[in-house]
Design a protein around this motif. Structure first.
Motif, PDB file in Angstrom:
ATOM      1  N   ARG A   3       0.827  -1.196   0.000  1.00 29.60           N
ATOM      2  CA  ARG A   3       0.000   0.000   0.000  1.00 29.60           C
ATOM      3  C   ARG A   3       0.872   1.259   0.000  1.00 29.60           C
ATOM      4  NH1 ARG A   3      -4.379  -2.065   4.475  1.00 29.60           N
ATOM      5  NH2 ARG A   3      -5.960  -2.801   2.993  1.00 29.60           N
ATOM      6  N   VAL A   4       0.450   2.226  -0.785  1.00 30.87           N
ATOM      7  CA  VAL A   4       1.081   3.544  -0.788  1.00 30.87           C
ATOM      8  C   VAL A   4       0.101   4.504  -0.126  1.00 30.87           C
ATOM      9  CG1 VAL A   4       2.016   5.414  -2.182  1.00 30.87           C
ATOM     10  CG2 VAL A   4       2.372   3.032  -2.886  1.00 30.87           C
ATOM     11  N   TYR A   5       0.542   5.139   0.954  1.00 30.54           N
ATOM     12  CA  TYR A   5      -0.333   5.978   1.765  1.00 30.54           C
ATOM     13  C   TYR A   5      -0.072   7.451   1.479  1.00 30.54           C
ATOM     14  CZ  TYR A   5      -0.394   1.620   4.500  1.00 30.54           C
ATOM     15  OH  TYR A   5      -0.487   0.305   4.894  1.00 30.54           O
ATOM     16  N   ASP A   6      -1.136   8.221   1.513  1.00 32.27           N
ATOM     17  CA  ASP A   6      -0.994   9.674   1.403  1.00 32.27           C
ATOM     18  C   ASP A   6      -2.058  10.304   2.288  1.00 32.27           C
ATOM     19  OD1 ASP A   6      -0.046  12.118   0.647  1.00 32.27           O
ATOM     20  OD2 ASP A   6      -0.825  12.064  -1.396  1.00 32.27           O
ATOM     21  N   LEU A   7      -1.890  11.558   2.593  1.00 34.40           N
ATOM     22  CA  LEU A   7      -2.886  12.271   3.382  1.00 34.40           C
ATOM     23  C   LEU A   7      -4.152  12.451   2.564  1.00 34.40           C
ATOM     24  CD1 LEU A   7      -0.729  15.067   5.038  1.00 34.40           C
ATOM     25  CD2 LEU A   7      -1.354  12.828   5.983  1.00 34.40           C
ATOM     26  N   ALA A   8      -5.290  12.242   3.195  1.00 36.46           N
ATOM     27  CA  ALA A   8      -6.565  12.407   2.496  1.00 36.46           C
ATOM     28  C   ALA A   8      -6.720  13.822   1.960  1.00 36.46           C
ATOM     29  CB  ALA A   8      -7.714  12.063   3.436  1.00 36.46           C
ATOM     30  N   GLU A   9      -6.185  14.776   2.680  1.00 34.07           N
ATOM     31  CA  GLU A   9      -6.334  16.177   2.256  1.00 34.07           C
ATOM     32  C   GLU A   9      -5.646  16.447   0.923  1.00 34.07           C
ATOM     33  OE1 GLU A   9      -2.851  18.347   4.832  1.00 34.07           O
ATOM     34  OE2 GLU A   9      -4.454  17.324   5.935  1.00 34.07           O
ATOM     35  N   ARG A  10      -4.652  15.610   0.568  1.00 33.84           N
ATOM     36  CA  ARG A  10      -3.995  15.740  -0.728  1.00 33.84           C
ATOM     37  C   ARG A  10      -4.611  14.821  -1.775  1.00 33.84           C
ATOM     38  NH1 ARG A  10       1.670  16.216   1.635  1.00 33.84           N
ATOM     39  NH2 ARG A  10       1.677  13.946   1.615  1.00 33.84           N
ATOM     40  N   ALA A  11      -5.029  13.627  -1.356  1.00 37.36           N
ATOM     41  CA  ALA A  11      -5.423  12.594  -2.316  1.00 37.36           C
ATOM     42  C   ALA A  11      -6.876  12.685  -2.761  1.00 37.36           C
ATOM     43  CB  ALA A  11      -5.173  11.213  -1.711  1.00 37.36           C
ATOM     44  N   ILE A  12      -7.729  13.248  -1.930  1.00 33.67           N
ATOM     45  CA  ILE A  12      -9.164  13.302  -2.240  1.00 33.67           C
ATOM     46  C   ILE A  12      -9.521  14.720  -2.677  1.00 33.67           C
ATOM     47  CG2 ILE A  12     -11.497  12.940  -1.340  1.00 33.67           C
ATOM     48  CD1 ILE A  12      -9.817  10.383  -1.503  1.00 33.67           C
ATOM     49  N   PRO A  13     -10.227  14.874  -3.799  1.00 31.00           N
ATOM     50  CA  PRO A  13     -10.618  16.214  -4.251  1.00 31.00           C
ATOM     51  C   PRO A  13     -11.373  16.982  -3.159  1.00 31.00           C
ATOM     52  CG  PRO A  13     -11.073  14.591  -5.956  1.00 31.00           C
ATOM     53  CD  PRO A  13     -10.663  13.820  -4.732  1.00 31.00           C
ATOM     54  N   ASP A  14     -11.180  18.279  -3.138  1.00 30.85           N
ATOM     55  CA  ASP A  14     -11.756  19.105  -2.074  1.00 30.85           C
ATOM     56  C   ASP A  14     -13.267  18.949  -1.949  1.00 30.85           C
ATOM     57  OD1 ASP A  14      -9.236  20.055  -1.521  1.00 30.85           O
ATOM     58  OD2 ASP A  14      -9.490  21.963  -2.579  1.00 30.85           O
ATOM     59  N   ASP A  15     -13.961  18.827  -3.091  1.00 29.97           N
ATOM     60  CA  ASP A  15     -15.417  18.762  -3.019  1.00 29.97           C
ATOM     61  C   ASP A  15     -15.922  17.426  -2.489  1.00 29.97           C
ATOM     62  OD1 ASP A  15     -14.458  17.530  -5.333  1.00 29.97           O
ATOM     63  OD2 ASP A  15     -16.334  17.833  -6.417  1.00 29.97           O
ATOM     64  N   LEU A  16     -15.039  16.440  -2.405  1.00 22.08           N
ATOM     65  CA  LEU A  16     -15.428  15.124  -1.879  1.00 22.08           C
ATOM     66  C   LEU A  16     -14.899  14.889  -0.474  1.00 22.08           C
ATOM     67  CD1 LEU A  16     -14.692  12.939  -5.038  1.00 22.08           C
ATOM     68  CD2 LEU A  16     -16.921  13.794  -4.274  1.00 22.08           C
ATOM     69  N   LEU A  17     -13.939  15.685  -0.042  1.00 20.28           N
ATOM     70  CA  LEU A  17     -13.253  15.448   1.228  1.00 20.28           C
ATOM     71  C   LEU A  17     -14.086  15.982   2.398  1.00 20.28           C
ATOM     72  CD1 LEU A  17     -10.663  14.373   2.564  1.00 20.28           C
ATOM     73  CD2 LEU A  17      -9.720  16.684   2.371  1.00 20.28           C
ATOM     74  N   HIS A  18     -15.067  15.188   2.773  1.00 23.84           N
ATOM     75  CA  HIS A  18     -15.904  15.580   3.911  1.00 23.84           C
ATOM     76  C   HIS A  18     -16.628  14.357   4.455  1.00 23.84           C
ATOM     77  CE1 HIS A  18     -19.701  15.163   1.689  1.00 23.84           C
ATOM     78  NE2 HIS A  18     -19.071  15.684   0.655  1.00 23.84           N
ATOM     79  N   ASP A  19     -17.077  14.468   5.672  1.00 28.53           N
ATOM     80  CA  ASP A  19     -17.893  13.439   6.313  1.00 28.53           C
ATOM     81  C   ASP A  19     -19.259  14.014   6.675  1.00 28.53           C
ATOM     82  OD1 ASP A  19     -15.794  11.720   6.076  1.00 28.53           O
ATOM     83  OD2 ASP A  19     -15.395  11.508   8.219  1.00 28.53           O
ATOM     84  N   GLU A  20     -19.782  14.853   5.807  1.00 30.09           N
ATOM     85  CA  GLU A  20     -21.006  15.578   6.131  1.00 30.09           C
ATOM     86  C   GLU A  20     -22.256  14.711   6.052  1.00 30.09           C
ATOM     87  OE1 GLU A  20     -21.018  18.816   3.401  1.00 30.09           O
ATOM     88  OE2 GLU A  20     -19.183  19.701   4.208  1.00 30.09           O
ATOM     89  N   LEU A  21     -22.236  13.645   5.262  1.00 26.16           N
ATOM     90  CA  LEU A  21     -23.432  12.818   5.100  1.00 26.16           C
ATOM     91  C   LEU A  21     -23.671  11.990   6.359  1.00 26.16           C
ATOM     92  CD1 LEU A  21     -22.899  11.530   1.445  1.00 26.16           C
ATOM     93  CD2 LEU A  21     -23.962  13.655   2.228  1.00 26.16           C
ATOM     94  N   ASP A  22     -24.916  11.984   6.829  1.00 28.15           N
ATOM     95  CA  ASP A  22     -25.206  11.167   8.006  1.00 28.15           C
ATOM     96  C   ASP A  22     -25.249   9.691   7.607  1.00 28.15           C
ATOM     97  OD1 ASP A  22     -27.736  10.661   6.871  1.00 28.15           O
ATOM     98  OD2 ASP A  22     -28.730  12.162   8.105  1.00 28.15           O
ATOM     99  N   ASP A  23     -25.309   8.827   8.619  1.00 30.67           N
ATOM    100  CA  ASP A  23     -25.246   7.392   8.352  1.00 30.67           C
ATOM    101  C   ASP A  23     -26.359   6.938   7.417  1.00 30.67           C
ATOM    102  OD1 ASP A  23     -23.130   7.447  10.074  1.00 30.67           O
ATOM    103  OD2 ASP A  23     -23.898   5.905  11.428  1.00 30.67           O
ATOM    104  N   ALA A  24     -27.561   7.450   7.617  1.00 23.84           N
ATOM    105  CA  ALA A  24     -28.692   7.007   6.798  1.00 23.84           C
ATOM    106  C   ALA A  24     -28.472   7.341   5.327  1.00 23.84           C
ATOM    107  CB  ALA A  24     -29.983   7.649   7.306  1.00 23.84           C
ATOM    108  N   GLU A  25     -27.937   8.536   5.046  1.00 27.19           N
ATOM    109  CA  GLU A  25     -27.709   8.909   3.654  1.00 27.19           C
ATOM    110  C   GLU A  25     -26.604   8.056   3.027  1.00 27.19           C
ATOM    111  OE1 GLU A  25     -27.162  12.915   0.881  1.00 27.19           O
ATOM    112  OE2 GLU A  25     -27.414  13.092   3.056  1.00 27.19           O
ATOM    113  N   CYS A  26     -25.551   7.791   3.796  1.00 31.27           N
ATOM    114  CA  CYS A  26     -24.488   6.913   3.301  1.00 31.27           C
ATOM    115  C   CYS A  26     -25.050   5.533   2.967  1.00 31.27           C
ATOM    116  CB  CYS A  26     -23.390   6.762   4.350  1.00 31.27           C
ATOM    117  SG  CYS A  26     -22.431   8.258   4.689  1.00 31.27           S
ATOM    118  N   LEU A  27     -25.832   4.985   3.879  1.00 31.76           N
ATOM    119  CA  LEU A  27     -26.357   3.629   3.694  1.00 31.76           C
ATOM    120  C   LEU A  27     -27.343   3.570   2.536  1.00 31.76           C
ATOM    121  CD1 LEU A  27     -26.826   2.718   7.450  1.00 31.76           C
ATOM    122  CD2 LEU A  27     -25.074   1.809   5.905  1.00 31.76           C
TER     123      LEU A  27
END
Length: 388
Positions: A181-205
């Motif tokens: 595995r090659v690891y990187d910081l999420a803040e660099r690897a994930i696009p800004d508009d996707l880098l969030h945990d805003e969705l609640d569990d129900a929406e994710c599921l």
């Protein structure tokens, strides 16, 4: 269990099988134009595994659907330009990067309820994050070593820390390099508009249940929940709002749900003849494979050799929309060796020969050798067919 509304439609067993084949990209293959990335988006998850016989499983998945796409092309399609990330789904899987927000429920769960048996020395977690920030993407070896020198589970502090950061979502696996595995910081690897945990569990599921239903075409509660390893009660909580519709399927003893788009048109198109990885999402769930195809499939790589029935890495043969047999392959130089071949009927000889020749060419072999066939009376026919 979910309180069920009346089924939207009734499907024959054959209709359900064809819907499943189309949803998985084996009938008509509408995502063929999208290449490997199209396959990944269409399936929603491609399982990784350490075993490499013909090739690793994540290479076999697009090969089975697209044909002899170059193996370097496969790797580049997955890992370059930030199109995907590795995380825990059905197992360790390559996932489309746009699904990052929908695994927030799992990241929160890991943060709230760590299930690690490894000790983590003070300060090591922060040091790993600091090193990644300063030096960029690194393997566990480059972070200070993956192991302490003992057994395989005897991880070093830096390996424990970076894997914990991966589970939490602070770190992302952006590729595999020599299977590390090659690891990187999420803040660099994930696009800004996707880098969030805003969705609640129900929406994710809801999203993951809908995605699984689309990828399967039609499935039971267990089928759909297992696709991203959700719990049955998680499925129950969101299925009514997922967009999937209840159906009944001939011969299925349990309720089912279908993607409404899968019901909108009759599955048509060309069937693929190919060998399947045991970790292919068409067959990775044993009970579903038996229910749809009448085919008992079991990975025997971890079964003691004397107890194996079909071989170490038996690959099912798909042809004409049915599973007609299996082969346990190996490679010796430029020869593809069919160590053990199982054929359901004499009609499986020609498609098995075709699949073996195509697989051999794909991995750079120039000949095929048949060692054993479970129906000895078909051995000569198969040998002739692979040599034609």
């Amino acid at each position: 269990m979910t309180t069920l509304p009346p089924p939207a439609t009734e499907l024959s067993a054959d209709e359900a099988r064809r819907i499943a084949l189309r949803a998985q990209g084996f009938l008509g293959a509408p995502e063929r134009r999208g290449g490997v990335r199209g396959v990944l988006r269409h399936l929603g998850a491609v399982q990784l595994d350490t075993i490499s016989v013909l090739a690793r499983s994540h290479e076999l998945i697009p090969y089975a659907r697209l044909g002899a796409v170059g193996r370097r092309t496969v790797e580049d399609a997955y890992w370059t330009e930030g199109h995907s990330f590795e995380y825990w789904s059905h197992a360790a899987c390559i996932l489309p990067v746009e699904e990052w927000p929908h695994f927030a429920f799992r990241r929160r769960s890991y943060r709230a309820r760590p299930h690690w048996n490894h000790d983590l020395p003070d300060g090591v977690y922060d040091q790993v994050i600091k090193q990644l920030r300063a030096e960029g993407p690194l393997t566990a070896t480059e972070l200070g070593g993956a192991k302490n020198g003992g057994e395989w589970w005897d991880w070093s502090g830096s390996k424990v820390a970076v894997e914990r950061a991966l589970m939490y979502g602070e770190v992302v696996c952006t590729e595999r390099r020599s299977w590390k595995r090659v690891y990187d910081l999420a803040e660099r690897a994930i696009p800004d508009d996707l880098l969030h945990d805003e969705l609640d569990d129900a929406e994710c599921l809801r999203r993951l249940v809908r995605l699984a239903g689309q990828s399967l075409g039609v499935g039971t509660r267990a089928d759909i929940a297992d696709y991203h390893r959700l719990k049955g009660e998680q499925f129950d909580a969101v299925v009514a709002d997922s967009g999937l519709v209840p159906v009944t399927v001939e011969g299925w003893s349990k309720p089912a749900w279908a993607d409404p788009q899968a019901l909108a048109s009759e599955p048509r198109g060309r069937h693929r003849t190919t060998l399947l990885s045991p970790f292919d999402s068409l067959v990775w769930e044993r009970a579903r494979t038996e229910r749809i195809f009448g085919f008992t499939h079991r990975l025997e790589a971890y079964v003691p050799k004397p107890k194996r029935v079909y071989g170490y890495f038996a690959m099912p043969l798909l042809s004409g929309g049915k599973l007609l047999g299996r082969v346990d392959p190996a490679r010796e130089g430029t020869t593809l060796v069919a160590r053990q071949v199982s054929l359901d009927t004499p009609k499986a000889v020609a498609p098995m020969a075709r699949a073996l020749r195509e697989a051999a060419e794909w991995v750079g072999c120039d000949s095929v050798r048949i060692e054993r066939v479970d129906r000895p009376e078909l051995t000569a026919d198969l040998v002739r067919a692979v040599s034609a």
